[in-house]
Design a protein around this motif. Structure first.
Motif, PDB file in Angstrom:
ATOM      1  N   HIS A 104      27.391  12.573   0.679  1.00  0.00           N
ATOM      2  CA  HIS A 104      26.099  11.871   0.733  1.00  0.00           C
ATOM      3  C   HIS A 104      26.000  10.659  -0.184  1.00  0.00           C
ATOM      4  O   HIS A 104      24.902  10.161  -0.416  1.00  0.00           O
ATOM      5  CB  HIS A 104      24.934  12.830   0.456  1.00  0.00           C
ATOM      6  N   VAL A 105      27.101  10.207  -0.733  1.00  0.00           N
ATOM      7  CA  VAL A 105      27.142   8.967  -1.521  1.00  0.00           C
ATOM      8  C   VAL A 105      28.414   8.217  -1.130  1.00  0.00           C
ATOM      9  O   VAL A 105      29.396   8.848  -0.704  1.00  0.00           O
ATOM     10  CB  VAL A 105      27.131   9.225  -3.051  1.00  0.00           C
ATOM     11  N   PRO A 106      28.432   6.912  -1.286  1.00  0.00           N
ATOM     12  CA  PRO A 106      29.671   6.168  -1.048  1.00  0.00           C
ATOM     13  C   PRO A 106      30.778   6.700  -1.972  1.00  0.00           C
ATOM     14  O   PRO A 106      30.546   6.888  -3.177  1.00  0.00           O
ATOM     15  CB  PRO A 106      29.302   4.729  -1.399  1.00  0.00           C
ATOM     16  N   HIS A 107      31.962   6.939  -1.427  1.00  0.00           N
ATOM     17  CA  HIS A 107      33.014   7.564  -2.213  1.00  0.00           C
ATOM     18  C   HIS A 107      34.390   7.289  -1.620  1.00  0.00           C
ATOM     19  O   HIS A 107      34.512   6.742  -0.530  1.00  0.00           O
ATOM     20  CB  HIS A 107      32.791   9.082  -2.282  1.00  0.00           C
ATOM     21  N   PHE A 108      35.412   7.705  -2.355  1.00  0.00           N
ATOM     22  CA  PHE A 108      36.793   7.621  -1.900  1.00  0.00           C
ATOM     23  C   PHE A 108      37.546   8.840  -2.409  1.00  0.00           C
ATOM     24  O   PHE A 108      37.082   9.554  -3.300  1.00  0.00           O
ATOM     25  CB  PHE A 108      37.459   6.313  -2.352  1.00  0.00           C
ATOM     26  N   HIS A 109      38.708   9.072  -1.827  1.00  0.00           N
ATOM     27  CA  HIS A 109      39.547  10.213  -2.164  1.00  0.00           C
ATOM     28  C   HIS A 109      40.801   9.706  -2.863  1.00  0.00           C
ATOM     29  O   HIS A 109      41.330   8.654  -2.502  1.00  0.00           O
ATOM     30  CB  HIS A 109      39.955  10.947  -0.884  1.00  0.00           C
ATOM     31  N   VAL A 110      41.275  10.464  -3.853  1.00  0.00           N
ATOM     32  CA  VAL A 110      42.495  10.096  -4.570  1.00  0.00           C
ATOM     33  C   VAL A 110      43.428  11.296  -4.598  1.00  0.00           C
ATOM     34  O   VAL A 110      43.002  12.420  -4.884  1.00  0.00           O
ATOM     35  CB  VAL A 110      42.188   9.643  -6.015  1.00  0.00           C
ATOM     36  N   ARG A 111      44.695  11.044  -4.331  1.00  0.00           N
ATOM     37  CA  ARG A 111      45.728  12.073  -4.449  1.00  0.00           C
ATOM     38  C   ARG A 111      46.674  11.675  -5.575  1.00  0.00           C
ATOM     39  O   ARG A 111      47.047  10.510  -5.708  1.00  0.00           O
ATOM     40  CB  ARG A 111      46.504  12.205  -3.148  1.00  0.00           C
ATOM     41  N   TYR A 112      47.051  12.687  -6.359  1.00  0.00           N
ATOM     42  CA  TYR A 112      47.951  12.448  -7.491  1.00  0.00           C
ATOM     43  C   TYR A 112      48.697  13.737  -7.796  1.00  0.00           C
ATOM     44  O   TYR A 112      48.073  14.769  -8.072  1.00  0.00           O
ATOM     45  CB  TYR A 112      47.147  11.990  -8.708  1.00  0.00           C
TER      46      TYR A 112
END
Length: 88
Positions: free
Chosen positions: A23-31
């Protein structure tokens, strides 16, 4: 899910039309086998990457704020998501 940036072993992704779960602007990160979700300001919403990696994501958000917002606008509109330059 399009890869939009990569730096220091972190890979950043955005989904098209991804507005339901967080429900908010976001992004995903893989590490290193872990995944986390961040808002566009770099605040952690879900998951864990470790303190150093999360700090680097925050620095990237400050450095590339305009580009990240532009990428989000393209993602929610279903357009091609532009590449965001990595952290310097």
């Amino acid at each position: 899910m399009p890869r939009i940036s990569e730096f220091f072993g972190l890979t950043v992704y955005m989904y098209w039309f991804d507005t339901q779960k967080h429900h908010v602007p976001h992004f995903h990160v893989r590490y290193q086998g872990a995944e986390a979700v961040f808002d566009l300001g770099g605040a952690l919403l879900e998951g864990r990457l470790g303190a150093r990696a999360e700090r680097l994501v925050g620095e990237w958000c400050v450095e590339r704020a305009g580009e990240i917002r532009e990428a989000w606008a393209c993602a929610v509109a279903g357009k091609e998501i532009p590449w965001v330059l990595p952290l310097r």
